[in-house]
Write a protein that holds these residues in place. Structure first.
Motif, PDB file in Angstrom:
ATOM      1  N   THR A 192       0.818  -1.217   0.000  1.00  0.00           N
ATOM      2  CA  THR A 192       0.000   0.000   0.000  1.00  0.00           C
ATOM      3  C   THR A 192       0.849   1.264   0.000  1.00  0.00           C
ATOM      4  O   THR A 192       2.023   1.229   0.362  1.00  0.00           O
ATOM      5  N   PRO A 193       0.245   2.388  -0.359  1.00  0.00           N
ATOM      6  CA  PRO A 193       0.950   3.663  -0.249  1.00  0.00           C
ATOM      7  C   PRO A 193       1.431   3.937   1.183  1.00  0.00           C
ATOM      8  O   PRO A 193       2.504   4.508   1.365  1.00  0.00           O
ATOM      9  N   ASN A 194       0.679   3.517   2.175  1.00  0.00           N
ATOM     10  CA  ASN A 194       1.105   3.712   3.568  1.00  0.00           C
ATOM     11  C   ASN A 194       2.380   2.940   3.885  1.00  0.00           C
ATOM     12  O   ASN A 194       3.241   3.433   4.614  1.00  0.00           O
ATOM     13  N   ILE A 195       2.498   1.747   3.354  1.00  0.00           N
ATOM     14  CA  ILE A 195       3.720   0.958   3.567  1.00  0.00           C
ATOM     15  C   ILE A 195       4.902   1.648   2.897  1.00  0.00           C
ATOM     16  O   ILE A 195       5.976   1.771   3.482  1.00  0.00           O
ATOM     17  N   LEU A 196       4.706   2.108   1.669  1.00  0.00           N
ATOM     18  CA  LEU A 196       5.784   2.805   0.961  1.00  0.00           C
ATOM     19  C   LEU A 196       6.213   4.047   1.740  1.00  0.00           C
ATOM     20  O   LEU A 196       7.406   4.313   1.883  1.00  0.00           O
ATOM     21  N   LYS A 197       5.258   4.765   2.242  1.00  0.00           N
ATOM     22  CA  LYS A 197       5.560   5.974   3.023  1.00  0.00           C
ATOM     23  C   LYS A 197       6.303   5.618   4.314  1.00  0.00           C
ATOM     24  O   LYS A 197       7.281   6.271   4.671  1.00  0.00           O
ATOM     25  N   ARG A 198       5.870   4.576   4.990  1.00  0.00           N
ATOM     26  CA  ARG A 198       6.501   4.155   6.242  1.00  0.00           C
ATOM     27  C   ARG A 198       7.979   3.839   6.053  1.00  0.00           C
ATOM     28  O   ARG A 198       8.801   4.120   6.917  1.00  0.00           O
ATOM     29  N   TYR A 199       8.336   3.253   4.904  1.00  0.00           N
ATOM     30  CA  TYR A 199       9.722   2.858   4.651  1.00  0.00           C
ATOM     31  C   TYR A 199      10.467   3.866   3.761  1.00  0.00           C
ATOM     32  O   TYR A 199      11.561   3.571   3.291  1.00  0.00           O
ATOM     33  N   HIS A 200       9.871   5.023   3.516  1.00  0.00           N
ATOM     34  CA  HIS A 200      10.499   6.103   2.745  1.00  0.00           C
ATOM     35  C   HIS A 200      10.855   5.670   1.326  1.00  0.00           C
ATOM     36  O   HIS A 200      11.897   6.053   0.793  1.00  0.00           O
ATOM     37  N   ILE A 201       9.966   4.888   0.728  1.00  0.00           N
ATOM     38  CA  ILE A 201      10.160   4.408  -0.640  1.00  0.00           C
ATOM     39  C   ILE A 201       9.568   5.430  -1.603  1.00  0.00           C
ATOM     40  O   ILE A 201       8.388   5.769  -1.524  1.00  0.00           O
ATOM     41  N   GLU A 202      10.407   5.913  -2.518  1.00  0.00           N
ATOM     42  CA  GLU A 202       9.981   6.930  -3.478  1.00  0.00           C
ATOM     43  C   GLU A 202       9.868   6.398  -4.898  1.00  0.00           C
ATOM     44  O   GLU A 202       9.315   7.068  -5.768  1.00  0.00           O
ATOM     45  N   GLY A 203      10.407   5.208  -5.157  1.00  0.00           N
ATOM     46  CA  GLY A 203      10.344   4.607  -6.482  1.00  0.00           C
ATOM     47  C   GLY A 203      10.296   3.096  -6.362  1.00  0.00           C
ATOM     48  O   GLY A 203      10.765   2.535  -5.366  1.00  0.00           O
ATOM     49  N   LEU A 204       9.723   2.444  -7.360  1.00  0.00           N
ATOM     50  CA  LEU A 204       9.599   0.983  -7.354  1.00  0.00           C
ATOM     51  C   LEU A 204      10.139   0.386  -8.643  1.00  0.00           C
ATOM     52  O   LEU A 204       9.865   0.890  -9.735  1.00  0.00           O
ATOM     53  N   ILE A 205      10.888  -0.694  -8.489  1.00  0.00           N
ATOM     54  CA  ILE A 205      11.244  -1.552  -9.613  1.00  0.00           C
ATOM     55  C   ILE A 205      10.549  -2.876  -9.339  1.00  0.00           C
ATOM     56  O   ILE A 205      10.742  -3.484  -8.282  1.00  0.00           O
ATOM     57  N   TRP A 253      -4.294  -1.293  -8.751  1.00  0.00           N
ATOM     58  CA  TRP A 253      -3.171  -1.108  -7.827  1.00  0.00           C
ATOM     59  C   TRP A 253      -2.123  -0.190  -8.457  1.00  0.00           C
ATOM     60  O   TRP A 253      -1.653   0.756  -7.825  1.00  0.00           O
ATOM     61  N   ILE A 254      -1.760  -0.455  -9.709  1.00  0.00           N
ATOM     62  CA  ILE A 254      -0.775   0.379 -10.415  1.00  0.00           C
ATOM     63  C   ILE A 254      -1.265   1.823 -10.476  1.00  0.00           C
ATOM     64  O   ILE A 254      -0.512   2.759 -10.213  1.00  0.00           O
ATOM     65  N   ASP A 255      -2.534   2.020 -10.821  1.00  0.00           N
ATOM     66  CA  ASP A 255      -3.075   3.381 -10.920  1.00  0.00           C
ATOM     67  C   ASP A 255      -3.005   4.110  -9.587  1.00  0.00           C
ATOM     68  O   ASP A 255      -2.765   5.321  -9.560  1.00  0.00           O
ATOM     69  N   THR A 256      -3.197   3.402  -8.487  1.00  0.00           N
ATOM     70  CA  THR A 256      -3.110   4.016  -7.158  1.00  0.00           C
ATOM     71  C   THR A 256      -1.671   4.379  -6.813  1.00  0.00           C
ATOM     72  O   THR A 256      -1.394   5.482  -6.353  1.00  0.00           O
ATOM     73  N   ILE A 257      -0.747   3.476  -7.047  1.00  0.00           N
ATOM     74  CA  ILE A 257       0.652   3.666  -6.660  1.00  0.00           C
ATOM     75  C   ILE A 257       1.350   4.709  -7.538  1.00  0.00           C
ATOM     76  O   ILE A 257       2.134   5.519  -7.060  1.00  0.00           O
ATOM     77  N   ARG A 258       1.064   4.711  -8.831  1.00  0.00           N
ATOM     78  CA  ARG A 258       1.797   5.574  -9.760  1.00  0.00           C
ATOM     79  C   ARG A 258       1.586   7.069  -9.515  1.00  0.00           C
ATOM     80  O   ARG A 258       2.367   7.878  -9.984  1.00  0.00           O
ATOM     81  N   HIS A 259       0.557   7.451  -8.779  1.00  0.00           N
ATOM     82  CA  HIS A 259       0.308   8.877  -8.522  1.00  0.00           C
ATOM     83  C   HIS A 259       1.463   9.548  -7.790  1.00  0.00           C
ATOM     84  O   HIS A 259       1.744  10.718  -8.027  1.00  0.00           O
ATOM     85  N   ASN A 260       2.121   8.822  -6.893  1.00  0.00           N
ATOM     86  CA  ASN A 260       3.206   9.405  -6.097  1.00  0.00           C
ATOM     87  C   ASN A 260       4.540   8.711  -6.277  1.00  0.00           C
ATOM     88  O   ASN A 260       5.532   9.146  -5.700  1.00  0.00           O
ATOM     89  N   THR A 261       4.558   7.614  -7.026  1.00  0.00           N
ATOM     90  CA  THR A 261       5.748   6.775  -7.074  1.00  0.00           C
ATOM     91  C   THR A 261       6.059   6.350  -8.498  1.00  0.00           C
ATOM     92  O   THR A 261       5.236   5.683  -9.131  1.00  0.00           O
ATOM     93  N   ALA A 286      18.509   5.160 -12.514  1.00  0.00           N
ATOM     94  CA  ALA A 286      19.006   6.396 -13.119  1.00  0.00           C
ATOM     95  C   ALA A 286      17.877   7.148 -13.823  1.00  0.00           C
ATOM     96  O   ALA A 286      17.792   8.375 -13.737  1.00  0.00           O
ATOM     97  N   ALA A 287      16.986   6.421 -14.487  1.00  0.00           N
ATOM     98  CA  ALA A 287      15.861   7.056 -15.175  1.00  0.00           C
ATOM     99  C   ALA A 287      14.898   7.709 -14.180  1.00  0.00           C
ATOM    100  O   ALA A 287      14.254   8.708 -14.504  1.00  0.00           O
ATOM    101  N   MET A 288      14.801   7.147 -12.972  1.00  0.00           N
ATOM    102  CA  MET A 288      13.936   7.727 -11.937  1.00  0.00           C
ATOM    103  C   MET A 288      14.580   8.933 -11.267  1.00  0.00           C
ATOM    104  O   MET A 288      13.889   9.719 -10.631  1.00  0.00           O
ATOM    105  N   ASN A 289      15.908   9.028 -11.378  1.00  0.00           N
ATOM    106  CA  ASN A 289      16.657  10.118 -10.747  1.00  0.00           C
ATOM    107  C   ASN A 289      16.398  10.178  -9.235  1.00  0.00           C
ATOM    108  O   ASN A 289      16.120  11.240  -8.676  1.00  0.00           O
ATOM    109  N   LEU A 290      16.473   9.004  -8.595  1.00  0.00           N
ATOM    110  CA  LEU A 290      16.273   8.887  -7.148  1.00  0.00           C
ATOM    111  C   LEU A 290      17.493   8.221  -6.520  1.00  0.00           C
ATOM    112  O   LEU A 290      18.188   7.447  -7.184  1.00  0.00           O
ATOM    113  N   PRO A 291      17.726   8.472  -5.221  1.00  0.00           N
ATOM    114  CA  PRO A 291      18.798   7.738  -4.545  1.00  0.00           C
ATOM    115  C   PRO A 291      18.455   6.238  -4.487  1.00  0.00           C
ATOM    116  O   PRO A 291      17.293   5.877  -4.283  1.00  0.00           O
ATOM    117  N   VAL A 292      19.447   5.400  -4.673  1.00  0.00           N
ATOM    118  CA  VAL A 292      19.246   3.948  -4.665  1.00  0.00           C
ATOM    119  C   VAL A 292      18.493   3.496  -3.410  1.00  0.00           C
ATOM    120  O   VAL A 292      17.595   2.659  -3.484  1.00  0.00           O
TER     121      VAL A 292
END
Length: 184
Positions: free
Chosen positions: A21-34, A56-64, A106-112
């Motif tokens: 869920t978005p809450n789980i991603l937020k809890r672990y400071h996840i900004e991008g997904l592979i 699920w993809i449509d929900t997650i892709r709004h912020n990630t 690299a394409a996401m331009n986020l820290p690993v």
């Protein structure tokens, strides 16, 4: 890094990817997904995505930002899945190789460390993500509900990993007791 550390997921979801869920991603400071594709998003013998996965993809892709990175070499299969989800993809990744994971990050331009590798396999998805310093999430395989699930490779990977000292119970317990996250 020890063999056990290389195979230890940072989070064991104890559910399919639909439970991430978005809450789980937020809890672990996840900004991008592979995301892995085969059995992480779509059962191995299916080539279309479910309505639940699309939602699920449509929900997650709004912020990630999301990339698909698959070991599968079938351009036809992976492109069909990626195009139906409207996501960028890389195939033939040869995970646990890190090369294509680096390209997606690299394409996401986020820290690993702020990008999670999500997959259903320890010796490919988790190992590749851990070798790169990503946050790793192990999910239950997505299987065809019309077949009897059989996980010989998964079971073997878990058995070998446990022999090397990987713990599976503590991380699962972490999410099972937190019922505040909704599905979507």
């Amino acid at each position: 890094m020890t063999k056990a550390k290389l195979l230890q997921p940072d989070l064991i979801l104890g559910n399919t990817i639909l439970g991430l869920t978005p809450n789980i991603l937020k809890r672990y400071h996840i900004e991008g997904l592979i995301l892995d594709v085969d059995e992480t998003l779509v059962p191995l013998k299916k080539s279309h995505v479910s309505d639940d996965l699309m939602a699920w993809i449509d929900t997650i892709r709004h912020n990630t930002p999301i990339w698909l990175v698959s070991n599968n070499v079938s351009e036809n299969r992976i492109s069909r899945i990626a195009n139906s989800l409207q996501l960028p993809y890389l195939l033939g990744a040869i995970k646990p190789s890190r090369r294509k994971l680096r390209k997606a990050i690299a394409a996401m331009n986020l820290p690993v460390s702020h990008v999670a590798m999500v997959g259903d396999r320890l010796f490919t998805d988790v190992l590749a993500g851990n070798r790169l310093g990503m946050f790793t999430i192990l999910v239950e395989p997505m299987v065809d509900p019309m077949t009897t699930p059989s996980y010989p490779i998964h079971n073997f990977e878990v058995w070998v990993s446990q022999k090397l000292g990987v713990s599976f119970s503590a991380a699962k317990h972490l999410l099972h007791r937190d019922h505040s996250d909704s599905k979507f």
